[in-house]
Design an enzyme around this catalytic site. Structure first.
Site, PDB file in Angstrom:
ATOM      1  N   LYS A   1       0.835  -1.206   0.000  1.00 60.54           N
ATOM      2  CA  LYS A   1       0.000   0.000   0.000  1.00 60.54           C
ATOM      3  C   LYS A   1       0.865   1.249   0.000  1.00 60.54           C
ATOM      4  CE  LYS A   1      -0.921   2.050   3.563  1.00 60.54           C
ATOM      5  NZ  LYS A   1      -1.274   2.613   4.880  1.00 60.54           N
TER       6      LYS A   1
ATOM      7  N   ARG B   1       2.527   6.028  -2.979  1.00 58.81           N
ATOM      8  CA  ARG B   1       3.611   6.965  -3.310  1.00 58.81           C
ATOM      9  C   ARG B   1       3.834   7.034  -4.820  1.00 58.81           C
ATOM     10  NH1 ARG B   1       4.286   5.668   1.828  1.00 58.81           N
ATOM     11  NH2 ARG B   1       5.513   6.983   3.242  1.00 58.81           N
TER      12      ARG B   1
ATOM     13  N   GLY C   1      -4.463   7.460   5.841  1.00 55.88           N
ATOM     14  CA  GLY C   1      -3.523   8.510   6.219  1.00 55.88           C
ATOM     15  C   GLY C   1      -2.736   9.032   5.045  1.00 55.88           C
TER      16      GLY C   1
ATOM     17  N   ARG D   1      -7.633  12.236  13.229  1.00 59.21           N
ATOM     18  CA  ARG D   1      -6.219  11.996  12.940  1.00 59.21           C
ATOM     19  C   ARG D   1      -5.537  13.330  12.646  1.00 59.21           C
ATOM     20  NH1 ARG D   1      -5.132   6.815   9.233  1.00 59.21           N
ATOM     21  NH2 ARG D   1      -3.150   6.992  10.380  1.00 59.21           N
TER      22      ARG D   1
ATOM     23  N   SER E   1       5.495  10.233  10.337  1.00 58.77           N
ATOM     24  CA  SER E   1       6.452  10.479   9.252  1.00 58.77           C
ATOM     25  C   SER E   1       5.745  10.925   7.988  1.00 58.77           C
ATOM     26  CB  SER E   1       7.254   9.203   8.972  1.00 58.77           C
ATOM     27  OG  SER E   1       6.416   8.172   8.486  1.00 58.77           O
TER      28      SER E   1
ATOM     29  N   GLU F   1       3.578   0.023  12.796  1.00 56.98           N
ATOM     30  CA  GLU F   1       2.409  -0.625  12.209  1.00 56.98           C
ATOM     31  C   GLU F   1       2.357  -2.114  12.553  1.00 56.98           C
ATOM     32  OE1 GLU F   1       4.081  -1.059   7.692  1.00 56.98           O
ATOM     33  OE2 GLU F   1       4.309   0.805   8.804  1.00 56.98           O
TER      34      GLU F   1
ATOM     35  N   LYS G   1      -9.262  -2.309   3.906  1.00 58.68           N
ATOM     36  CA  LYS G   1      -8.529  -1.045   3.817  1.00 58.68           C
ATOM     37  C   LYS G   1      -7.194  -1.235   3.118  1.00 58.68           C
ATOM     38  CE  LYS G   1      -7.056   2.761   6.849  1.00 58.68           C
ATOM     39  NZ  LYS G   1      -5.681   2.974   6.392  1.00 58.68           N
TER      40      LYS G   1
END
Length: 474
Positions: free
Chosen positions: A44, A49, A122, A150, A196, A339, A436
Site C-alpha cells: 500500500k 507513493r 492517512g 487523525r 512520518s 504498524e 482497507k
C-alpha cells in the site's frame, strides 16, 4: 473546534463484554500446523507513493501489480478527480488471474473545484493537500468520522508557510485547499513526531514547487523512519534530486518528475499475520517475492519472528518461516515499524515469557488509539496487558474466547485472527475493515489454513482477477 470534537469515535476503555453479535467473524482455530504458500498483493505504501509521483510526472507511467484495496482505490479516485487518467491494462504476458497494471497519464494542469474522499487513509489525507495546492481551483478534502480525529496540523501549517492558501479544522479534516496552479515552496520547519507522513507529503510534491522544498524536523524523534527513506527512494526512482545527508533535514530540488515503469513489492506489513501463523501453529508459511532489500518497515518481521522462536529463511525464492511450537516474548522498540504493533502484541499474548513493546506512543493517533484498543481487547480475552507511556507490557496468561473489537482498524482485525489460531471462540468484529489494505482477508486466511490449492477473491473493485492467492505447500 474544541479538542472534544476530536475525541475517538469508539472508546477502547469501555468494553461491553464477550457477547458476540450477528456479523462477527469466527476466527478459525486449526487442528494442525499450517503448511502453505501465501502470495500477497502489493505494498500500500509504495502503491500510493508511486501514484502521487505518476500524477505529477511529465509523461505516462506504468505501475505493475499495484495493490487494489480501499486505501489505494481512494488515492486513485482522488487523483482522477484532479484530472489524472488512471487505466487498467493487462500485465505483460496476460497471465490468467493476474492483477491489472495501472497506466497513469498526468494532465497538463491539475484541476480543482472538486471534493476528495480520504476515507480513513492517512496517505490520502496527508499526501493530497500538497498535491492539491498545484491544482487550479478549490479542492476540499474530507473522510470517515474516524479520519477527523487523525492529526493534520503539521502538514497544513507547513503548506501555509510555503505559500499555499488553505483552511483546516483546527489541524484536522476537513481541509480546503485553494489551488493556484503553482506553489512557491522553500524551507519549512515542522514537528513530525506524530507521523512520518507529514514529511513524506511535502517531499512527494516538492519537486514541482517553484523553489523545491526543504523540510526540517524539530521535535522528538520521527517515528517510522523507513517510510521516509521509502519516499526518498521513490522520488529518486522518478529522477528527483533529494539530499537527505543532514540529520532531520530533507531537500528536494525543483525539477521535472520522470515517468515511471515500476513493479510494486508485496506488502510486508500485511504479510506479518500470515508468517506469524507459522510461529503460532508450529507450521510453515512461505511468501514468494519477499525482497532481498526493501525500505518497507514490515521487513522487521523477519527479526521479530526469529527472536520469538521461529526458524526464518530468506533466499531468492522468498521468505520461509517455520515454527517450533514454542513462542517466546520479546523486548523491542518498534518506533520505526509501529504498524507491526498489533501483530507483535497478539503474538506476545500467546507467548510463554513476558514482552515489552516500546517507542510507539504515536500509534494512539492511528486509525484508532491502538494502545488503548489493544489493552482493552487483549485484556477482555484474559491477557495480562498493561499500557505504558510509549507502549505495552504483556505477561503470560491463560486466554479464553470472546468478542474482539476492531474500532474500524484493519490491524486490530488481523490481530484477532492471530489470537484465534490458538484460542477457540474468538469472534472478530467488522473483519471487513481489513479491506482497507488487503482485499478478502477472511478468504485468504481460511485458504491458508486449508488443504486445497485455491485462489483468493478479488477486491471487488475490479473484475480483472485476484489480489492474492494461497496454495498448499504439502
Amino acid at each position: 473546534m474544541s479538542p472534544a470534537d476530536h475525541s475517538p469515535t469508539a472508546d477502547p476503555t469501555s468494553h461491553p463484554g464477550p457477547t458476540t453479535v450477528p456479523g462477527d467473524w469466527s476466527a478459525p482455530t486449526p487442528d494442525r500446523p499450517v503448511d502453505a504458500t501465501v502470495v500477497l498483493p502489493g505494498s500500500k505504501s509504495l502503491t500510493n507513493r508511486y501514484l502521487v509521483l505518476a500524477a505529477l510526472a511529465g509523461d505516462r507511467s506504468r505501475l505493475r501489480a499495484p495493490l487494489r484495496s480501499r486505501d489505494t482505490l481512494l488515492m486513485a479516485d482522488a487523483l482522477r478527480a484532479l484530472g489524472v487518467r488512471i487505466e487498467d491494462v493487462a500485465p505483460d504476458g496476460d497471465v490468467a488471474g493476474a492483477v491489472p497494471d495501472w497506466l497513469v497519464t498526468p494532465p497538463a494542469q491539475l484541476r480543482g473545484d472538486v471534493t476528495i474522499d480520504c476515507g480513513l487513509a492517512g496517505t490520502v489525507m496527508r499526501f493530497l493537500p500538497a498535491v492539491a495546492a498545484l491544482a487550479q481551483g478549490t479542492v476540499r478534502l474530507d473522510g470517515d468520522p474516524q479520519a477527523r480525529v487523525r492529526p493534520m496540523g503539521p502538514v497544513v501549517d507547513s503548506l501555509r508557510a510555503l505559500g499555499v492558501d488553505l483552511e483546516d479544522s483546527g489541524g484536522y479534516l476537513p481541509v480546503t485547499v485553494r489551488g493556484r496552479g503553482a506553489v512557491r515552496g522553500g524551507a519549512v520547519t515542522l514537528d513530525a513526531s506524530a507521523s512520518s507522513q507529514f514529511i513524506s507529503a511535502l517531499l512527494l510534491a516538492g519537486a514541482r514547487y517553484d523553489e523545491g522544498v526543504t523540510v526540517h524536523h524539530d521535535g522528538r524523534p520521527v517515528p517510522s523512519q523507513p517510510h521516509i527513506l521509502m519516499t526518498v527512494e521513490t522520488l529518486r526512482d522518478a529522477g528527483a534530486l533529494v539530499d537527505d545527508s543532514e540529520p532531520d533535514t530533507w531537500r528536494v530540488e525543483p525539477s521535472e518528475i520522470n515517468a515511471l515503469d515500476v513493479s510494486i513489492e508485496p506488502d510486508l506489513s500485511n504479510a506479518g499475520p500470515f508468517v506469524a501463523a507459522a510461529l503460532v501453529t508450529g507450521g510453515t508459511v512461505h511468501v514468494p517475492g519477499w525482497p532481498q532489500y526493501t525500505t518497507q518497515a514490515g521487513d522487521l518481521m523477519r527479526e521479530i519472528l526469529d527472536t520469538m522462536g521461529a526458524d526464518v529463511r530468506l533466499d531468492r525464492h522468498g521468505l520461509t518461516v517455520t515454527g517450533s511450537g514454542e513462542l517466546f516474548g520479546i523486548d523491542i522498540d518498534l518506533r520505526d515499524a509501529a504498524e507491526l504493533t498489533p501483530t507483535v502484541a497478539a503474538l506476545a499474548a500467546l507467548a510463554s515469557t513476558p514482552t515489552s513493546i516500546r517507542g510507539v506512543a504515536h500509534i494512539r493517533g492511528h486509525e484508532t488509539d491502538r494502545l488503548a484498543a489493544l489493552t482493552a481487547e487483549l485484556g477482555a480475552l484474559g491477557s495480562a496487558v498493561t499500557e505504558t507511556e510509549d507502549g505495552l507490557r504483556i505477561a503470560p496468561a491463560t486466554l479464553h474466547g470472546g468478542r474482539f473489537r476492531t474500532y474500524h482498524d484493519h490491524r486490530m482485525a488481523t490481530a484477532g485472527a492471530i489470537l484465534g489460531l490458538r484460542v477457540p471462540g474468538v469472534a472478530v468484529e467488522d473483519v471487513e475493515t481489513t479491506s482497507k489494505t488487503l482485499p478478502d482477508f477472511p478468504g485468504l486466511w481460511a485458504r491458508m489454513l486449508s488443504d486445497g490449492a485455491t485462489t483468493a477473491g478479488s477486491s471487488g473493485a475490479t473484475p480483472a482477477g485476484p489480489a492474492a492467492a494461497v496454495e498448499s505447500a504439502r
